[in-house]
Scaffold this motif. Sequence first.
Motif, PDB file in Angstrom:
ATOM      1  N   SER A  73       0.829  -1.206   0.000  1.00  0.00           N
ATOM      2  CA  SER A  73       0.000   0.000   0.000  1.00  0.00           C
ATOM      3  C   SER A  73       0.863   1.255   0.000  1.00  0.00           C
ATOM      4  CB  SER A  73      -0.945  -0.010   1.188  1.00  0.00           C
ATOM      5  OG  SER A  73      -0.198  -0.142   2.371  1.00  0.00           O
ATOM      6  N   GLN A  74       2.143   1.120   0.383  1.00  0.00           N
ATOM      7  CA  GLN A  74       3.020   2.299   0.304  1.00  0.00           C
ATOM      8  C   GLN A  74       4.369   1.957  -0.332  1.00  0.00           C
ATOM      9  OE1 GLN A  74       3.458   3.712   4.342  1.00  0.00           O
ATOM     10  NE2 GLN A  74       2.816   1.741   5.124  1.00  0.00           N
ATOM     11  N   ALA A  75       4.269   1.308  -1.497  1.00  0.00           N
ATOM     12  CA  ALA A  75       5.470   0.891  -2.200  1.00  0.00           C
ATOM     13  C   ALA A  75       6.179   2.080  -2.818  1.00  0.00           C
ATOM     14  CB  ALA A  75       5.102  -0.114  -3.288  1.00  0.00           C
ATOM     15  N   LYS A  76       7.487   2.104  -2.655  1.00  0.00           N
ATOM     16  CA  LYS A  76       8.280   3.147  -3.300  1.00  0.00           C
ATOM     17  C   LYS A  76       8.972   2.553  -4.511  1.00  0.00           C
ATOM     18  CE  LYS A  76       9.243   5.141   1.170  1.00  0.00           C
ATOM     19  NZ  LYS A  76       8.911   3.835   1.822  1.00  0.00           N
ATOM     20  N   ARG A  77       9.418   3.467  -5.389  1.00  0.00           N
ATOM     21  CA  ARG A  77      10.076   3.047  -6.622  1.00  0.00           C
ATOM     22  C   ARG A  77      11.253   2.104  -6.333  1.00  0.00           C
ATOM     23  NH1 ARG A  77      12.064   5.111 -11.866  1.00  0.00           N
ATOM     24  NH2 ARG A  77      14.137   5.400 -11.035  1.00  0.00           N
ATOM     25  N   GLY A  78      12.040   2.446  -5.348  1.00  0.00           N
ATOM     26  CA  GLY A  78      13.207   1.637  -5.005  1.00  0.00           C
ATOM     27  C   GLY A  78      12.818   0.232  -4.563  1.00  0.00           C
ATOM     28  N   ASP A  79      11.724   0.136  -3.785  1.00  0.00           N
ATOM     29  CA  ASP A  79      11.230  -1.170  -3.341  1.00  0.00           C
ATOM     30  C   ASP A  79      10.860  -2.034  -4.535  1.00  0.00           C
ATOM     31  OD1 ASP A  79      11.451  -0.464  -0.713  1.00  0.00           O
ATOM     32  OD2 ASP A  79       9.362   0.210  -0.524  1.00  0.00           O
ATOM     33  N   ILE A  80      10.147  -1.395  -5.480  1.00  0.00           N
ATOM     34  CA  ILE A  80       9.663  -2.149  -6.638  1.00  0.00           C
ATOM     35  C   ILE A  80      10.846  -2.682  -7.445  1.00  0.00           C
ATOM     36  CG2 ILE A  80       8.375  -1.950  -8.795  1.00  0.00           C
ATOM     37  CD1 ILE A  80       6.642   0.190  -7.363  1.00  0.00           C
ATOM     38  N   LEU A  81      11.860  -1.833  -7.641  1.00  0.00           N
ATOM     39  CA  LEU A  81      13.037  -2.292  -8.389  1.00  0.00           C
ATOM     40  C   LEU A  81      13.739  -3.427  -7.660  1.00  0.00           C
ATOM     41  CD1 LEU A  81      14.698   0.919  -9.835  1.00  0.00           C
ATOM     42  CD2 LEU A  81      13.526  -0.894 -11.067  1.00  0.00           C
ATOM     43  N   ARG A  82      13.871  -3.304  -6.341  1.00  0.00           N
ATOM     44  CA  ARG A  82      14.545  -4.367  -5.577  1.00  0.00           C
ATOM     45  C   ARG A  82      13.764  -5.671  -5.669  1.00  0.00           C
ATOM     46  NH1 ARG A  82      16.169  -3.005   0.379  1.00  0.00           N
ATOM     47  NH2 ARG A  82      16.898  -5.154   0.315  1.00  0.00           N
ATOM     48  N   LEU A  83      12.437  -5.554  -5.545  1.00  0.00           N
ATOM     49  CA  LEU A  83      11.594  -6.747  -5.652  1.00  0.00           C
ATOM     50  C   LEU A  83      11.778  -7.405  -7.020  1.00  0.00           C
ATOM     51  CD1 LEU A  83       9.283  -8.524  -4.486  1.00  0.00           C
ATOM     52  CD2 LEU A  83       7.704  -7.011  -5.669  1.00  0.00           C
ATOM     53  N   ARG A  84      11.787  -6.579  -8.057  1.00  0.00           N
ATOM     54  CA  ARG A  84      11.888  -7.133  -9.406  1.00  0.00           C
ATOM     55  C   ARG A  84      13.245  -7.774  -9.651  1.00  0.00           C
ATOM     56  NH1 ARG A  84       8.896  -2.260 -12.565  1.00  0.00           N
ATOM     57  NH2 ARG A  84       6.771  -3.066 -12.425  1.00  0.00           N
ATOM     58  N   ARG A  85      14.256  -7.262  -8.972  1.00  0.00           N
ATOM     59  CA  ARG A  85      15.577  -7.854  -9.168  1.00  0.00           C
ATOM     60  C   ARG A  85      15.719  -9.175  -8.430  1.00  0.00           C
ATOM     61  NH1 ARG A  85      18.783  -2.046  -9.659  1.00  0.00           N
ATOM     62  NH2 ARG A  85      17.573  -1.515 -11.503  1.00  0.00           N
ATOM     63  N   LYS A  86      14.801  -9.470  -7.534  1.00  0.00           N
ATOM     64  CA  LYS A  86      14.835 -10.755  -6.833  1.00  0.00           C
ATOM     65  C   LYS A  86      13.916 -11.779  -7.479  1.00  0.00           C
ATOM     66  CE  LYS A  86      15.955  -8.800  -2.334  1.00  0.00           C
ATOM     67  NZ  LYS A  86      17.153  -9.620  -2.070  1.00  0.00           N
ATOM     68  N   THR A  87      13.144 -11.344  -8.463  1.00  0.00           N
ATOM     69  CA  THR A  87      12.189 -12.238  -9.097  1.00  0.00           C
ATOM     70  C   THR A  87      12.402 -12.192 -10.602  1.00  0.00           C
ATOM     71  OG1 THR A  87      10.612 -10.440  -9.281  1.00  0.00           O
ATOM     72  CG2 THR A  87      10.400 -11.831  -7.355  1.00  0.00           C
ATOM     73  N   ALA A  88      11.923 -13.214 -11.293  1.00  0.00           N
ATOM     74  CA  ALA A  88      11.980 -13.173 -12.753  1.00  0.00           C
ATOM     75  C   ALA A  88      10.728 -13.835 -13.267  1.00  0.00           C
ATOM     76  CB  ALA A  88      13.221 -13.891 -13.266  1.00  0.00           C
ATOM     77  N   MET A  89      10.352 -13.468 -14.477  1.00  0.00           N
ATOM     78  CA  MET A  89       9.077 -13.936 -15.012  1.00  0.00           C
ATOM     79  C   MET A  89       9.309 -14.597 -16.364  1.00  0.00           C
ATOM     80  SD  MET A  89       5.758 -13.245 -14.177  1.00  0.00           S
ATOM     81  CE  MET A  89       4.230 -12.626 -14.789  1.00  0.00           C
ATOM     82  N   VAL A  90       8.617 -15.711 -16.565  1.00  0.00           N
ATOM     83  CA  VAL A  90       8.580 -16.318 -17.894  1.00  0.00           C
ATOM     84  C   VAL A  90       7.149 -16.155 -18.394  1.00  0.00           C
ATOM     85  CG1 VAL A  90       8.785 -18.476 -19.183  1.00  0.00           C
ATOM     86  CG2 VAL A  90      10.439 -17.931 -17.379  1.00  0.00           C
ATOM     87  N   PHE A  91       7.004 -15.521 -19.553  1.00  0.00           N
ATOM     88  CA  PHE A  91       5.686 -15.085 -20.009  1.00  0.00           C
ATOM     89  C   PHE A  91       5.034 -16.090 -20.952  1.00  0.00           C
ATOM     90  CE2 PHE A  91       8.099 -11.338 -18.915  1.00  0.00           C
ATOM     91  CZ  PHE A  91       7.190 -10.527 -18.249  1.00  0.00           C
ATOM     92  N   GLN A  92       3.718 -16.058 -20.953  1.00  0.00           N
ATOM     93  CA  GLN A  92       2.964 -16.902 -21.873  1.00  0.00           C
ATOM     94  C   GLN A  92       3.355 -16.623 -23.325  1.00  0.00           C
ATOM     95  OE1 GLN A  92      -1.239 -16.434 -21.250  1.00  0.00           O
ATOM     96  NE2 GLN A  92      -1.782 -17.940 -22.778  1.00  0.00           N
ATOM     97  N   GLN A  93       3.482 -15.339 -23.648  1.00  0.00           N
ATOM     98  CA  GLN A  93       3.817 -14.956 -25.039  1.00  0.00           C
ATOM     99  C   GLN A  93       5.316 -14.723 -25.213  1.00  0.00           C
ATOM    100  OE1 GLN A  93       1.623 -15.078 -27.377  1.00  0.00           O
ATOM    101  NE2 GLN A  93      -0.239 -15.252 -26.155  1.00  0.00           N
TER     102      GLN A  93
END
Lengths: 236, 250
Positions: free
Chosen positions: B68-88
């Motif tokens: 509910s109070q995500a900051k830009r830096g948090d989002i980038l850190r989260l994304r760097r710890k996760t990876a996605m394989v997409f349907q397309q």
Amino acid sequence: MQLDPSFIWTAFWQIFRAIPTTLSITVVSVLLGFAIGTVTALVRLYRVPVLSQMASAYVTFIRGTPMLTHLLLIYFGLPMLIDGLAESFGWSFRSVSIPMIGFAYISFSITAGAYMSEVVRAGMQAVDRGQVEAAHSVGMTSFQALRRISFPQALAAALPNLANSVIGMLHGSTLAFAVSVVDINAQAQIVASTNWKFFEAYLAAALIFWGLTALIERAAALIEKRVGAYNRGGVA
Amino acid sequence: MIELKRISKSFGRHRVLQDISLSVKTGEVVVILGPSGSGKTTLLRCVNYLEKPASGEIAIGDFKMDCSQAKRGDILRLRRKTAMVFQQYNLFRHKTALENVMEALLVVKKMPAAEARSRSVALLEKVGLGGKLDEYPSRLSGGQQQRVGIARALALEPEVILFDEPTSALDPELVGEVLEVIRDIAREGITMIVVTHEMGFARDVANRVVFMDGGVVVEEGTPDDVFQHPQEERTKQFLRRITPEANWVI
């Protein structure tokens, strides 16, 4: 009055020396226009508050009015603005020291910017959203995703339309005669006015424009082939 | 260890996720099943913030964020710890297979080019594409593109890889090669959350199966529990529809 084929040739070489003027107007307006257009397109695509409304107004106004009118508005309006500012801030600069061609550079860049912003915008919209998501998913910032992923592909998609814009600005540069800049077309008029062989002179000018346009088309085709290699699956 | 706590998300008035909590242990493979519209893909996308949850908490390892109070830096850190394989697949179409895998290493990790290259080559060899390094996506089959997508996800050594229906867009004869690669990396102990309709694969690879419907987790358990002895009526209905031959049908 009879056609004088040999004068076409004479005029051709006399007009030739105006090519640098025409090309400089074209190159300056295309480069500045591309920069203005890119910023305008991005501001609108990312819906930046206030700026995006200003950008939309700019695009609709410029596209809704003729290029010659822009030139005249800048030619008569800009000196008033500059001299007014100079007076109130005590600068020594006065608008008379702006060369005539400067007005053409400024106004045509503004014109080109509006048209090119639509070209860039269409190119950006041609890049599928999924690739931007993929860029985000590996931790790229929005700016990195733009610079590395969407913008290069947007440019590739926009190339044919960008080439059209360049050709449009090349031909549009003839309007600079209105502020007494001697471009190819104006030079043709000058050449003809000594002997009234207007048809021959303008025919020579037309041939020069045709040649320049052919060069632009050729260059665009080459760039397209290189940049678009990934679309046909070729190896660069 | 990944912990999702009370994740909620709405599209307009429609509540897609209602206070979902899920925890995944390191090395665990969790398969999420559910009818379309159940919110499973949305949940997966929330984990690396391609969808913004309205509220809830995401924790990965020692990193924790309040949505509910995500900051830009948090989002980038989260994304760097996760990876996605997409349907397309979503490969970068102007980059070769190798460049697709290298991209994040160069841009996000700022790794020297030679190191990024050797790591990427190794990953592409691992997914069986050592011979396709310089091909553009347009020259690769769907199965090959998806394997590049998997290599791209592996490159950053994320703490979890999220698979969003990785085989749904593939021709049937290409599904096997992609599932084989996913099976291989599952065996290496990489944490995974997989949304799929491949029941055989789910049974084989999953440590745990989560059945979602209507934006909530209806039932979860080992593949045996969920497939052989489903407790909830909605789970039974769903499994009956997609696996008519299932042996728990009485």
